[in-house]
Motif scaffolding. Structure first.
Motif, short mmCIF file in Angstrom:
data_model
loop_
_atom_site.label_atom_id
_atom_site.label_comp_id
_atom_site.label_asym_id
_atom_site.label_seq_id
_atom_site.Cartn_x
_atom_site.Cartn_y
_atom_site.Cartn_z
N ASP A 124 -57.62 -15.94 1.30
CA ASP A 124 -58.32 -14.79 0.72
C ASP A 124 -58.92 -15.18 -0.62
OD1 ASP A 124 -58.99 -12.33 -0.53
OD2 ASP A 124 -56.90 -12.01 -1.12
N ALA A 125 -60.22 -15.44 -0.62
CA ALA A 125 -60.96 -15.72 -1.86
C ALA A 125 -62.13 -14.75 -1.96
CB ALA A 125 -61.44 -17.17 -1.88
N LEU A 126 -61.86 -13.50 -1.62
CA LEU A 126 -62.92 -12.49 -1.56
C LEU A 126 -63.27 -11.93 -2.93
CD1 LEU A 126 -61.63 -10.56 1.59
CD2 LEU A 126 -63.75 -11.87 1.44
N LEU A 127 -62.27 -11.37 -3.60
CA LEU A 127 -62.48 -10.68 -4.87
C LEU A 127 -61.43 -11.13 -5.88
CD1 LEU A 127 -62.93 -7.15 -3.29
CD2 LEU A 127 -64.77 -8.60 -4.17
N GLY A 128 -61.86 -11.33 -7.10
CA GLY A 128 -60.96 -11.84 -8.12
C GLY A 128 -60.51 -10.76 -9.10
N ILE A 129 -60.31 -11.17 -10.34
CA ILE A 129 -59.75 -10.25 -11.33
C ILE A 129 -60.75 -9.21 -11.81
CG2 ILE A 129 -58.06 -11.95 -12.11
CD1 ILE A 129 -59.83 -12.44 -14.56
N GLY A 130 -62.02 -9.36 -11.43
CA GLY A 130 -63.02 -8.36 -11.82
C GLY A 130 -63.02 -7.13 -10.95
N MET A 131 -62.17 -7.09 -9.96
CA MET A 131 -62.10 -5.97 -9.03
C MET A 131 -61.76 -4.67 -9.76
SD MET A 131 -62.01 -4.49 -6.06
CE MET A 131 -61.37 -2.89 -5.56
N ALA A 132 -62.55 -3.62 -9.48
CA ALA A 132 -62.27 -2.29 -10.05
C ALA A 132 -62.69 -1.24 -9.04
CB ALA A 132 -63.02 -2.11 -11.37
N GLY A 133 -61.96 -0.16 -8.96
CA GLY A 133 -62.29 0.91 -8.03
C GLY A 133 -61.85 0.59 -6.62
N GLU A 134 -62.41 1.32 -5.67
CA GLU A 134 -62.05 1.14 -4.27
C GLU A 134 -62.94 0.10 -3.61
OE1 GLU A 134 -61.89 4.81 -2.18
OE2 GLU A 134 -60.31 5.66 -3.46
N LEU A 135 -62.42 -0.50 -2.55
CA LEU A 135 -63.18 -1.49 -1.80
C LEU A 135 -64.36 -0.83 -1.10
CD1 LEU A 135 -60.29 -3.52 -0.13
CD2 LEU A 135 -61.71 -4.25 -2.04
N ARG A 136 -65.49 -1.52 -1.12
CA ARG A 136 -66.69 -1.05 -0.44
C ARG A 136 -66.95 -1.90 0.80
NH1 ARG A 136 -68.26 -0.84 -5.94
NH2 ARG A 136 -69.31 -2.84 -5.77
N PRO A 137 -67.73 -1.37 1.75
CA PRO A 137 -68.07 -2.17 2.93
C PRO A 137 -68.82 -3.45 2.52
CG PRO A 137 -68.60 0.15 3.26
CD PRO A 137 -68.26 -0.02 1.81
N PRO A 138 -68.61 -4.57 3.21
CA PRO A 138 -67.72 -4.73 4.36
C PRO A 138 -66.30 -5.13 3.98
CG PRO A 138 -68.94 -6.74 4.07
CD PRO A 138 -69.40 -5.81 2.97
N TYR A 139 -66.02 -5.18 2.66
CA TYR A 139 -64.73 -5.69 2.21
C TYR A 139 -63.56 -4.82 2.68
CZ TYR A 139 -67.41 -8.92 -0.65
OH TYR A 139 -68.28 -9.89 -1.05
N ASP A 140 -63.79 -3.51 2.76
CA ASP A 140 -62.70 -2.63 3.19
C ASP A 140 -62.27 -2.94 4.61
OD1 ASP A 140 -65.10 -1.73 4.24
OD2 ASP A 140 -64.74 0.40 3.82
N ARG A 141 -63.27 -3.18 5.51
CA ARG A 141 -62.90 -3.50 6.88
C ARG A 141 -62.29 -4.89 6.99
NH1 ARG A 141 -66.74 -4.06 12.30
NH2 ARG A 141 -65.00 -4.64 13.69
N ILE A 142 -62.83 -5.83 6.23
CA ILE A 142 -62.30 -7.20 6.26
C ILE A 142 -60.83 -7.20 5.85
CG2 ILE A 142 -62.45 -9.50 5.23
CD1 ILE A 142 -65.48 -9.01 4.93
#
Length: 368
Positions: A124-142
């Motif tokens: 899992d190298a999708l999103l790092g420490i800059g992540m904020a809020g809820e996941l948006r498509p397509p990341y939520d489904r992934i």
């Protein structure tokens, strides 16, 4: 070990790159190499590995991981979720290097989901420490598909969807192991976010320690190294009376375990002489569990302590474990604080602390 939040990690990166002159591409290569070394310890080259890479540094780490695993002979699919033109900076450099090795890149589409379900290991190298809020498509489904797969999940630095600083999580990857880069992030110790990390392991990528010297509000975790540094070397001629004298005040009719556990922990920490002020009727049980301790005679009423005489030789006091929330407990806490000895306020004693800040402020001894 130092613990950083999002902005502190950015500052450490920035100082490493701009002030110390270590290129971001080098740090990314170091991160990928360090994580591949750990993966190679746990899984053989016949393992089917899917690497999920997003944009930014986290995705760049994933690209390096995929290339280095392929160099070692692993069966790897690198799935790039964003379009290639959105990959920038150091990650773009490593994507170009990946292409020069003539390794295939799989681009996001419906074909990704069967690949996830067939994988033995997912990186899992999708999103790092800059992540904020809820996941948006397509990341939520992934993320949902990753969590539903039977694969072992390895997260790079932080599980995708987890905020680096906050305890709350809406949706995130549930990792089996997280290889966090250089410093653990704050949310790794805040539940429920911490439960998404799985096993946490820090990998060194070459960020020098002086990069955190100027940070404000520095936070640390204690491990065995830190614990060992606090141990005092004892003279061969010493005895229990010369290695610290403490008192634990706690316990009541229905709460026997808490003060006993506190006594056991105190003894295990190496105190020389521990005294316990427990209600008399629980002493037969407590004495069997904390055989090294001595027990003071105390006044009690209806199964609760009402008065404790603290010997002058006592050097530190802990109060509150299992005392119950009664008027007697409130008065006991006041009496202990008035002694002006180093004091630990815990459990039920904390309930009354709000009305005692004036006493605490006037104390010269440490209050924890």
């Amino acid at each position: 070990m130092e613990v950083l939040n999002q902005n502190q990690m950015y500052q450490a990166d920035q100082m490493t790159i701009e002030t110390l002159g270590i290129p971001g591409e080098t740090l990314m290569e170091n991160a990928g190499q360090a994580i591949v070394s750990e993966i190679a310890k746990n899984w053989g080259i016949s393992t089917q590995i899917v690497v999920l890479a997003g944009t930014g540094n986290n995705g760049g780490d994933g690209i390096v991981i995929a290339r280095r695993l392929l160099n070692l002979g692993y069966q790897v699919q690198l799935w790039l979720i964003p379009p290639e033109e959105k990959v920038r900076d150091a990650a773009k450099v490593h994507l170009e290097l990946y292409h020069r090795h003539q390794y295939p890149v799989f681009h996001y589409g419906e074909e990704l989901y069967p690949a996830i379900q067939q994988a033995d290991v997912i990186v899992d190298a999708l999103l790092g420490i800059g992540m904020a809020g809820e996941l948006r498509p397509p990341y939520d489904r992934i993320v949902q598909e990753v969590n539903q797969s039977k694969a072992k999940v390895v997260s790079v630095d932080i599980p995708s969807g987890v905020n680096a600083e906050q305890a709350t999580v809406s949706q995130a990857v549930r990792a089996d192991i997280t290889y966090t880069v250089q410093y653990p992030k704050q949310s790794a110790f805040l539940y429920p976010a911490a439960s998404y990390y799985g096993m946490l392991q820090v990998v060194d990528i070459g960020i020098p320690p002086q990069t955190t010297d100027s940070l404000e509000y520095r936070k640390y975790t204690w491990g065995e190294k830190e614990y060992q540094s606090t141990k005092v070397e004892r003279s061969p001629n010493s005895h229990k009376g010369s290695n610290g004298k403490g008192l634990i005040i706690g316990g009541s009719s229905y709460m026997i375990g808490a003060p006993v556990l506190a006594a056991q922990a105190c003894i295990a920490s190496g105190i020389g002489l521990l005294s316990c002020a427990f209600p008399n009727h629980i002493l037969p049980i407590a004495a069997q569990k904390a055989t090294e301790a001595t027990f003071l005679p105390c006044r009690e009423q209806d199964g609760n302590l009402v008065q404790v005489e603290i010997p002058g030789s006592i050097q530190v006091v802990a109060i509150g474990m299992g005392l119950g929330r009664t008027e007697q407990t409130c008065q006991l806490v006041k009496n202990v604080l008035a002694q002006d000895k180093p004091t630990i306020i815990d459990a039920d004693a904390l309930f009354y602390l709000n009305e005692m800040w004036g006493i605490v402020d006037n104390r010269s001894s440490v209050t924890v």
